[in-house]
Design an enzyme around this catalytic site. Structure first.
Site, PDB file in Angstrom:
ATOM      1  N   PRO A 187      -1.227  -3.088  -0.542  1.00  0.00           N
ATOM      2  CA  PRO A 187      -2.029  -2.385  -1.548  1.00  0.00           C
ATOM      3  C   PRO A 187      -3.365  -1.934  -0.962  1.00  0.00           C
ATOM      4  O   PRO A 187      -4.041  -2.692  -0.273  1.00  0.00           O
ATOM      5  CB  PRO A 187      -2.228  -3.439  -2.629  1.00  0.00           C
ATOM      6  CG  PRO A 187      -1.082  -4.369  -2.465  1.00  0.00           C
ATOM      7  CD  PRO A 187      -0.814  -4.417  -0.989  1.00  0.00           C
ATOM      8  N   GLU A 188      -3.717  -0.692  -1.217  1.00  0.00           N
ATOM      9  CA  GLU A 188      -5.011  -0.193  -0.783  1.00  0.00           C
ATOM     10  C   GLU A 188      -6.020  -0.403  -1.908  1.00  0.00           C
ATOM     11  O   GLU A 188      -5.687  -0.906  -2.985  1.00  0.00           O
ATOM     12  CB  GLU A 188      -4.881   1.255  -0.331  1.00  0.00           C
ATOM     13  CG  GLU A 188      -3.845   1.384   0.798  1.00  0.00           C
ATOM     14  CD  GLU A 188      -3.952   2.656   1.629  1.00  0.00           C
ATOM     15  OE1 GLU A 188      -5.034   3.265   1.684  1.00  0.00           O
ATOM     16  OE2 GLU A 188      -2.931   3.036   2.250  1.00  0.00           O
ATOM     17  N   LYS A 219      -9.715  -4.693  -0.429  1.00  0.00           N
ATOM     18  CA  LYS A 219      -8.373  -5.214  -0.666  1.00  0.00           C
ATOM     19  C   LYS A 219      -8.379  -6.659  -1.154  1.00  0.00           C
ATOM     20  O   LYS A 219      -7.325  -7.271  -1.310  1.00  0.00           O
ATOM     21  CB  LYS A 219      -7.550  -5.112   0.618  1.00  0.00           C
ATOM     22  CG  LYS A 219      -7.392  -3.684   1.117  1.00  0.00           C
ATOM     23  CD  LYS A 219      -6.592  -3.629   2.409  1.00  0.00           C
ATOM     24  CE  LYS A 219      -6.488  -2.203   2.926  1.00  0.00           C
ATOM     25  NZ  LYS A 219      -5.689  -2.123   4.163  1.00  0.00           N
ATOM     26  N   ASN A 224      -3.338   2.598   5.464  1.00  0.00           N
ATOM     27  CA  ASN A 224      -2.639   3.587   6.270  1.00  0.00           C
ATOM     28  C   ASN A 224      -2.611   4.973   5.627  1.00  0.00           C
ATOM     29  O   ASN A 224      -2.768   5.983   6.306  1.00  0.00           O
ATOM     30  CB  ASN A 224      -1.207   3.111   6.520  1.00  0.00           C
ATOM     31  CG  ASN A 224      -0.881   3.073   7.989  1.00  0.00           C
ATOM     32  OD1 ASN A 224      -1.763   3.048   8.822  1.00  0.00           O
ATOM     33  ND2 ASN A 224       0.398   3.070   8.309  1.00  0.00           N
ATOM     34  N   ARG A 271      -0.037  -0.006  13.677  1.00  0.00           N
ATOM     35  CA  ARG A 271       0.133   0.643  12.381  1.00  0.00           C
ATOM     36  C   ARG A 271       0.489   2.116  12.606  1.00  0.00           C
ATOM     37  O   ARG A 271      -0.013   2.742  13.539  1.00  0.00           O
ATOM     38  CB  ARG A 271      -1.143   0.543  11.529  1.00  0.00           C
ATOM     39  CG  ARG A 271      -1.568  -0.881  11.185  1.00  0.00           C
ATOM     40  CD  ARG A 271      -0.553  -1.617  10.325  1.00  0.00           C
ATOM     41  NE  ARG A 271      -0.312  -0.942   9.069  1.00  0.00           N
ATOM     42  CZ  ARG A 271      -1.070  -1.091   7.983  1.00  0.00           C
ATOM     43  NH1 ARG A 271      -2.124  -1.897   8.015  1.00  0.00           N
ATOM     44  NH2 ARG A 271      -0.764  -0.468   6.862  1.00  0.00           N
TER      45      ARG A 271
END
Length: 329
Positions: free
Chosen positions: A2-3, A52, A226, A319
């Site tokens: 989750p961002e 976060k 991301n 990533r």
């Protein structure tokens, strides 16, 4: 993972349903049994998100700190108070309020119903995370049965919140919480806006590290993951490999201000909507398909929406990084 927008939305759900109420806390799984025993029966006094990480304060100056990580999720059940800034009680956290249109299901099977106007109560079940689908059930038994590995269960007389799979779930003192906060970069929704911008600009421009890495560093800026990283760099026309200390100050400030705006949109709609100017069918299509709401994210090998150059995919610090080598120079 989750961002930042999702964590803020989850925290707002706690603020509406749990703050000011006595909370029964347990750990069906057992891994949080000691912490649950400390918090059980206390009144929740505050819910706060920074990037976060989320922090739930209880009377007695105790905090529950939660980081969902890659696999964590909150499931809410019972009477769920919702309003236009919070996901519908029949859809997964992260779905838009859809501006009064009919429900839209995206290609992952996720949906939310419109929640326009006055707050309302809904008897139901909603999962709040970035990776999991929503559930709806109008005939839930009470209290809800424990399903799966529930690390922590928080309950009032009307609402239940089950936490599964978090990276962090710990009871902390104010000093311990402050140490965590001191390690985090600025969050546009927390603290002084001008000071936050200056902190971000200074943190980026003093580092020789690639901007694609800096935006993912939670000590530089809180909440970016991301998706937002790829989209912000494309929108700014910045090569993700450019060291922070060589990027002109006005571009760095532009990145921060874009993050302020994208986070606002994400919190309000529940979607990481990063394309501008969509209306009508284009808007609905973007709501229905993740692949239609982003400029470069998840578009490896496809033509750039602006210049038709092939979007590249590479790994940066383990990533996935998506970018356009023509538009981002």
């Amino acid at each position: 993972m989750p961002e930042g927008h999702s964590v803020h939305r989850i925290t707002r759900q706690f603020d509406r349903n749990f703050v000011g109420r006595q909370i029964a806390v347990s750990s069906p799984q057992g891994r949080f049994a000691d912490g649950a025993a400390v918090l059980d029966g206390r009144v929740m006094t505050r819910a706060m998100a920074v990037g976060k990480q989320m922090f739930l304060e209880f009377e007695g100056e105790l905090w529950l700190r939660v980081h969902l990580g890659l696999y964590g999720a909150w499931d809410f059940a019972g009477e769920i108070l919702v309003d236009p800034t919070i996901a519908s009680a029949n859809g997964r956290m992260g779905q838009t309020n859809q501006r009064g249109t009919d429900p839209i299901f995206d290609d992952a099977g996720e949906n939310s119903l419109a929640s326009i106007g006055a707050p309302r109560k809904t008897r139901g079940h909603v999962r709040m995370s970035e990776q999991t689908r929503g559930l709806a059930d109008d005939d839930l038994e009470w209290p809800p049965p424990v399903v799966g590995q529930v690390r922590a269960r928080l309950m009032t007389a009307q609402t239940c919140a089950d936490l599964r799979g978090p990276t962090a779930c710990a009871v902390e003192t104010p000093d311990e919480v402050q140490k965590v906060l001191d390690r985090l970069g600025p969050d546009p929704l927390v603290g002084d806006p001008a000071e936050n911008e200056e902190r971000f600009v200074a943190a980026v421009r003093r580092r020789k590290v690639a901007i694609g890495q800096l935006l993912m560093d939670q000590a530089v800026v809180s909440g970016i993951g991301n998706v937002y990283r790829a989209e912000m760099l494309f929108r700014a026309g910045i090569d993700p490999h450019t060291p922070g200390n060589v990027i002109p100050e006005e571009l760095v400030r532009g990145l921060w201000r874009d993050w302020v705006e994208l986070l606002r949109i994400g919190v309000e709609t529940g979607q990481m909507m990063t394309m501008d100017g969509l209306t009508g069918d284009a808007w609905r299509q973007a709501m229905a398909s993740r692949d239609d709401r982003h400029w470069v994210y998840h578009r490896a090998g496809l033509p750039c929406r602006v210049c038709s150059t092939e979007i590249l995919l590479e790994e940066m610090q383990a990533r996935k990084l998506y970018w356009c080598p023509s538009c981002q120079k």
